[in-house]
Design an enzyme around this catalytic site. Structure first.
Site, PDB file in Angstrom:
ATOM      1  N   CYS A   2      -0.510   9.930   0.827  1.00  0.00           N
ATOM      2  CA  CYS A   2       0.108  10.883   0.042  1.00  0.00           C
ATOM      3  C   CYS A   2       0.777   9.971  -0.939  1.00  0.00           C
ATOM      4  CB  CYS A   2       0.531  11.873   1.098  1.00  0.00           C
ATOM      5  SG  CYS A   2      -1.101  12.642   1.895  1.00  0.00           S
ATOM      6  N   ARG A  27      -3.967   7.635  -4.502  1.00  0.00           N
ATOM      7  CA  ARG A  27      -3.211   7.405  -2.983  1.00  0.00           C
ATOM      8  C   ARG A  27      -3.915   8.901  -2.608  1.00  0.00           C
ATOM      9  NH1 ARG A  27       0.098   4.026  -0.864  1.00  0.00           N
ATOM     10  NH2 ARG A  27       0.734   5.259   0.514  1.00  0.00           N
ATOM     11  N   TRP A  74      -3.388  13.664   0.326  1.00  0.00           N
ATOM     12  CA  TRP A  74      -4.500  12.971   1.076  1.00  0.00           C
ATOM     13  C   TRP A  74      -5.105  13.401   2.475  1.00  0.00           C
ATOM     14  CZ3 TRP A  74      -6.749  10.661   5.661  1.00  0.00           C
ATOM     15  CH2 TRP A  74      -7.828  10.441   5.845  1.00  0.00           C
ATOM     16  N   ASN A  98       4.082  11.553   3.669  1.00  0.00           N
ATOM     17  CA  ASN A  98       2.617  10.700   3.893  1.00  0.00           C
ATOM     18  C   ASN A  98       2.859  10.198   5.239  1.00  0.00           C
ATOM     19  OD1 ASN A  98       1.303   9.080   3.089  1.00  0.00           O
ATOM     20  ND2 ASN A  98       2.883   7.420   2.532  1.00  0.00           N
ATOM     21  N   GLY A  99       2.095  10.509   5.618  1.00  0.00           N
ATOM     22  CA  GLY A  99       1.875   9.951   7.108  1.00  0.00           C
ATOM     23  C   GLY A  99       1.691  11.290   8.598  1.00  0.00           C
ATOM     24  N   GLU A 477     -20.380  -6.266   1.583  1.00  0.00           N
ATOM     25  CA  GLU A 477     -19.712  -5.437  -0.138  1.00  0.00           C
ATOM     26  C   GLU A 477     -20.203  -3.895  -1.028  1.00  0.00           C
ATOM     27  OE1 GLU A 477     -16.612  -5.320  -0.323  1.00  0.00           O
ATOM     28  OE2 GLU A 477     -16.429  -4.816  -2.249  1.00  0.00           O
ATOM     29  N   LYS A 481     -19.538  -0.422  -1.162  1.00  0.00           N
ATOM     30  CA  LYS A 481     -19.322   0.005  -2.928  1.00  0.00           C
ATOM     31  C   LYS A 481     -19.757   0.865  -3.194  1.00  0.00           C
ATOM     32  CE  LYS A 481     -16.571  -1.695  -3.376  1.00  0.00           C
ATOM     33  NZ  LYS A 481     -15.737  -2.554  -2.987  1.00  0.00           N
ATOM     34  N   GLU A 484     -20.040   4.481  -1.320  1.00  0.00           N
ATOM     35  CA  GLU A 484     -18.222   4.605  -1.045  1.00  0.00           C
ATOM     36  C   GLU A 484     -17.664   5.653  -3.100  1.00  0.00           C
ATOM     37  OE1 GLU A 484     -15.480   1.149  -2.356  1.00  0.00           O
ATOM     38  OE2 GLU A 484     -14.037   2.529  -1.187  1.00  0.00           O
ATOM     39  N   HIS A 500     -35.242  -7.826  13.746  1.00  0.00           N
ATOM     40  CA  HIS A 500     -34.519  -7.537  15.078  1.00  0.00           C
ATOM     41  C   HIS A 500     -34.259  -6.235  14.286  1.00  0.00           C
ATOM     42  CE1 HIS A 500     -34.351 -11.394  16.220  1.00  0.00           C
ATOM     43  NE2 HIS A 500     -33.523 -11.960  14.349  1.00  0.00           N
ATOM     44  N   LYS A 599      -7.039   4.815  -1.864  1.00  0.00           N
ATOM     45  CA  LYS A 599      -6.630   4.183  -2.129  1.00  0.00           C
ATOM     46  C   LYS A 599      -6.497   3.183  -1.064  1.00  0.00           C
ATOM     47  CE  LYS A 599      -7.206   0.059  -4.719  1.00  0.00           C
ATOM     48  NZ  LYS A 599      -8.850  -0.047  -4.956  1.00  0.00           N
TER      49      LYS A 599
HETATM   50  O1  M6R Z   1      -4.975  -1.559   0.850  1.00  0.00           O
HETATM   51  P1  M6R Z   1      -6.230  -2.731   2.209  1.00  0.00           P
HETATM   52  O2  M6R Z   1      -6.696  -4.122   1.026  1.00  0.00           O
HETATM   53  O3  M6R Z   1      -5.753  -3.706   3.831  1.00  0.00           O
HETATM   54  O4  M6R Z   1      -7.441  -1.780   2.084  1.00  0.00           O
HETATM   55  C1  M6R Z   1      -8.588  -2.234   2.647  1.00  0.00           C
HETATM   56  C2  M6R Z   1      -8.823  -0.857   3.095  1.00  0.00           C
HETATM   57  O5  M6R Z   1      -8.683   0.556   2.368  1.00  0.00           O
HETATM   58  C3  M6R Z   1      -9.856  -1.147   0.905  1.00  0.00           C
HETATM   59  O6  M6R Z   1     -10.749  -2.935   0.675  1.00  0.00           O
HETATM   60  C4  M6R Z   1     -11.369  -0.097   0.990  1.00  0.00           C
HETATM   61  O7  M6R Z   1     -12.322  -0.395   1.990  1.00  0.00           O
HETATM   62  C5  M6R Z   1     -12.013  -0.213  -0.331  1.00  0.00           C
HETATM   63  N1  M6R Z   1     -11.920   1.334  -0.762  1.00  0.00           N
HETATM   64  C6  M6R Z   1     -13.230  -0.421  -0.341  1.00  0.00           C
HETATM   65  O8  M6R Z   1     -13.666   0.024  -2.270  1.00  0.00           O
END
Ligand code: M6R
Length: 604
Positions: A2, A27, A74, A98-99, A477, A481, A484, A500, A599
C-alpha cells in the site's frame, strides 16, 4: 504494497494527500482514504476502488484541514470495501498501514476480550485499538505508540493521527518503507520520496525499527528501543517531473519508449565510453567463487539472462533462484559467494529477506536496484545501480532492460577480472553493448509488424512462448507480461522442452510465439517451430531479417534489428513488451494498474 502519506501542514491538506496518493497508487488501488484533524476531531473519507472514487467523494463532501493522513490499498486482510479501507479508526486514533501484522489474530482476541469492538476485517484495526488503549490508560501519544509497536510482529509502515493532538502525525517502519520529508514549516511522512515529490525533496530515510513524531517544528526520531536518534537528511533529485505520462496513453507505453535512454543512463554507470573499459563498481569477481542471484518475477528473468552471461563470458558459476523459495530452504552457500539481489523497487519483501539471510551468514551481498534510496540499497555491501528512472506501470519494462544491460556490463567486467578476456575483447564487447540503446530504439520504431499479430493474440485463450538459451528467460518474460496485463493465460517454455509435454497443448487455437535470433541456436529452435507447425500450430516468429528468410509461409514474423548475440535479449525484449501492451489495449484492460497486482510487493 500500500502507499501511505501523512502531512502536518500550514495549508489545506486534502488535495495534497490525494496528490501524493496519486503518485503512490501504483502500489495498490483496491481502495483509498484520508483522515484529517478538524477542530480537535478526526474525520475521514474512504472509497472502494481507484483513487478517482475518493476524489469524487471529496468533491461532494470535502475535508477542510491542515493535518492529515492518507492511504491507497492493496488488500491483504479483508476484501476491498469501504469498511476495510484505511484509515482504520478506534477511539481517538486513526491509522494507515502498509504491510501485514502477523500476530493480529491473538491481539484482536485479547482486545475483544477487553470489550473493544472491531468494525473491519483488517489487521490494521488492531494497531488503532492498541494505541487507543494505551492513551486511555493515560500515556501521552508517543509513549502509547511505542507500547503498541512493541506488541506487533510482522512488517509495517504506519502513519497515525490522534484526536486532540492538533499538530502531530506519528509514523513507524519495520520491514516496509517509510521516509520523512522536511518542508517550509511543514513536515511529511510517506512511503517514498516519489510520494513526497510535490512537496519536498529534503528526505530522511528511517532505519528499520525507527518510529517518528512530526509536528510543525520538525521531527523527533526514535530507534526501536525508544532512544532518540538522528538520521541524515538528504536532498534527493527532484523526481516530480519524471512521473508524467506526457503524450503517451499509458505509463507502460511511455516506459517502453523510455528504454533507449534508460539503458544508456544505466550503461554510463559501468562503461567508460572513451576507453571502453567496464567497471565492476568495487567488486573483485576474480575473488568470488559463486554468484547467487535472488529476485522475483521479471527481475528473476533478468537474473536468468545474467546467468548465461556470467557463465559463458566469465566462467563464474551462477545460480538464480526466486527469492520466495530461496529464503525458506537451507541453500548451501558459503562465504566466497556473492549474493546478488535484483529488484526495481529495492523493497520486495522476499528478495530483501533472501538478502538478509545471506548477510546473516557472512556472505557478501550486492543489489542491482533502480531505487538508490531503497532498503536493499542501504543494507547491501555493494550497490549496482540501474538508472531507468521511476517506473510506474505495474508491468516492468524499462527496469527489466536496464537490469539486463547492467548485468551484461558486469559480466564483461567479471570476464576481464577473471582473465577470460583481454583488454581488446573487453573494449570490443563494451562497444557492442553501447550499441544496444540505438538498436532498442530501432526495435521500438519498427513495431509496424505487431498490430495484426496483436489482433490475433487478443482472441486467444492460451498462448505459448518458446525460446532457447538467453531467449528462454525472454519467453518466460513474454508470458508473464501477457498474463499480467491482458489476463490471457500464457506459458513460457524452453524450446527443447516442448516434446516433453507442452506440445500436447498445440492446436489451431493456440498462438505460439517463438523468439529466435539468427544465432548458433537458430536451427534448433527452427526445428521445434517445424514440429509445432506440423501439428497445426499457429506460429509467430520473432527474429531478425536473416532468420525471417527461413520462416515457412504459414508463419507470421516480427522482424527486429539484427544484433550481436550479446545484446539480443535487450533488443528482442521490445517486441514481447509491445505485443503484450497492444493486446491489453485491444482488450480494453487497465494496462498500468492490472487487477489484483501492485507495483511493489512488500508483503510475503
Ligand atoms: O521491484 P522488484 O523488481 O523487486 O519486483 C519484482 C516483481 O514483483 C516484478 O518484477 C513483477 O514481476 C512485475 N510486475 C512484472 O512485470
Amino acid at each position: 504494497m500500500c502507499g501511505i502519506i501523512g502531512i502536518v501542514g500550514k495549508a489545506p491538506v486534502s488535495e495534497r494527500l490525494v496528490e501524493s496518493l496519486r503518485r503512490l497508487e501504483y502500489r495498490g488501488y483496491d481502495s483509498a482514504g484520508i483522515a484529517a484533524l478538524i477542530g480537535g476531531r478526526i474525520e475521514r473519507r474512504r472509497a472502494e476502488g481507484k483513487l478517482r472514487n475518493l476524489e469524487a467523494l471529496l468533491a461532494e463532501d470535502p475535508l477542510e484541514a491542515t493535518v492529515g493522513i492518507g492511504h491507497t490499498r492493496w488488500a491483504t486482510h479483508g476484501a476491498p470495501s469501504v469498511r476495510n479501507a484505511h484509515p482504520q479508526m478506534a477511539g481517538r486514533v486513526a491509522v494507515v498501514h502498509n504491510g501485514i501484522i502477523e500476530n493480529f489474530a491473538p491481539l484482536k482476541a485479547q482486545l475483544q476480550a477487553q470489550g473493544r469492538h472491531f468494525e473491519s476485517d483488517t489487521d490494521t484495526e488492531v494497531v488503532a485499538h492498541l494505541i487507543d488503549r494505551e492513551l486511555a490508560r493515560g500515556l501521552e501519544p508517543v509513549a502509547a505508540f511505542k507500547v503498541a509497536l512493541d506488541q506487533l510482529s510482522g512488517a509495517y509502515a504506519l502513519a497515525v493521527l490522534v484526536q486532540g493532538e492538533e499538530s502531530l502525525v506519528m509514523g513507524a517502519r519495520r520491514g516496509s518503507p517509510l521516509v520523512v520529508g522536511e518542508g517550509q514549516g511543514e513536515m511529511f511522512i510517506g512511503t517514498d520520496a516519489l510520494g513526497l515529490g510535490p512537496f519536498t525533496n529534503r528526505i530522511i530515510h528511517l532505519d528499520d525499527g525507527d518510529f517518528v513524531a512530526i509536528n510543525h517544528e520538525g521531527v523527533r526520531i526514535f530507534d526501536r528501543s525508544g532512544q532518540k536518534v538522528d538520521r541524515a537528511l538528504r536532498v534527493v533529485p527532484a523526481a516530480s517531473a519524471l512521473v508524467e505520462k506526457g503524450n503517451y496513453r499509458h505509463f507502460m507505453e511511455k516506459e517502453i519508449h523510455d528504454q533507449p535512454d534508460a539503458c544508456q543512463h544505466t550503461l554510463s554507470a559501468y562503461i567508460d565510453p572513451i576507453s571502453n573499459t567496464v567497471a565492476s563498481r568495487g567488486v573483485d569477481f576474480a575473488a568470488i567463487d559463486r554468484l547467487q542471484i535472488v529476485a522475483c518475477g521479471t527481475a528473476s528473468y533478468a537474473g536468468m539472462i545474467g546467468r548465461y552471461l556470467f557463465e559463458s563470458l566469465a566462467g563464474l558459476q551462477t545460480d538464480v533462484e526466486i527469492a520466495s523459495e530461496f529464503r525458506y530452504r537451507e541453500p548451501a552457500l558459503r562465504p566466497g559467494a556473492l549474493a546478488l539481489a535484483i529488484s526495481q523497487s529495492g523493497e520486495t519483501a522476499d528478495t530483501l529477506a533472501a538478502l538478509r539471510w545471506c548477510k546473516e551468514r557472512g556472505i557478501m551481498t550486492a543489489a542491482l536496484v533502480n531505487s538508490p534510496e531503497s532498503t536493499m540499497a542501504r543494507e547491501v555491501d555493494v550497490v549496482f545501480p540501474t538508472h531507468a528512472g521511476p517506473e510506474i506501470g505495474v508491468a516492468s519494462t524499462k527496469a527489466f532492460t536496464s537490469q539486463v544491460a547492467a548485468l551484461t556490463a558486469l559480466a564483461i567486467a567479471a570476464a576481464r577480472q577473471r582473465g577470460r578476456i583481454d583488454a581488446d575483447e573487453e573494449a570490443r564487447l563494451a562497444g557492442v553493448l553501447l550499441e544496444a540503446p540505438r538498436l532498442i530504439a530501432d526495435a521500438i520504431l519498427d513495431d509496424g509488424w505487431i498490430p495484426a499479430i496483436a489482433q490475433d493474440i487478443a482472441k486467444a485463450r492460451d498462448v505459448l512462448y518458446l525460446g532457447r538459451g538467453a531467449m528462454f528467460p525472454l519467453a518466460l518474460e513474454g508470458a508473464l507480461k501477457l498474463k499480467e496485463i491482458s489476463y490471457i493465460h500464457a506459458e513460457g517454455y524452453a524450446a527443447g522442452e516442448l516434446k516433453h509435454g507442452p506440445i500436447a497443448l498445440v492446436d489451431e487455437a493456440t498462438p505460439i510465439i517463438v523468439i529466435a535470433p539468427s544465432d548458433a541456436l537458430f536451427d534448433k529452435t527452427s526445428s521445434n517451430m517445424s514440429e509445432v507447425i506440423a501439428r497445426g500450430g499457429r506460429v509467430v516468429l520473432i527474429t531478425d531479417a536473416q532468420g525471417a528468410t527461413h520462416a515457412p509461409d504459414s508463419v507470421k514474423t516480427v522482424i527486429v534489428p539484427a544484433c550481436d548475440p550479446l545484446i539480443a535479449p535487450l533488443v528482442f525484449a521490445v517486441p514481447i513488451q509491445v505485443i503484450a501492451y497492444q493486446v491489453a489495449v485491444l482488450k480494453g484492460a487497465d494496462v498500468d494498474q492490472p487487477r489484483n497486482l501492485a507495483k511493489s510487493v512488500t508483503v510475503e
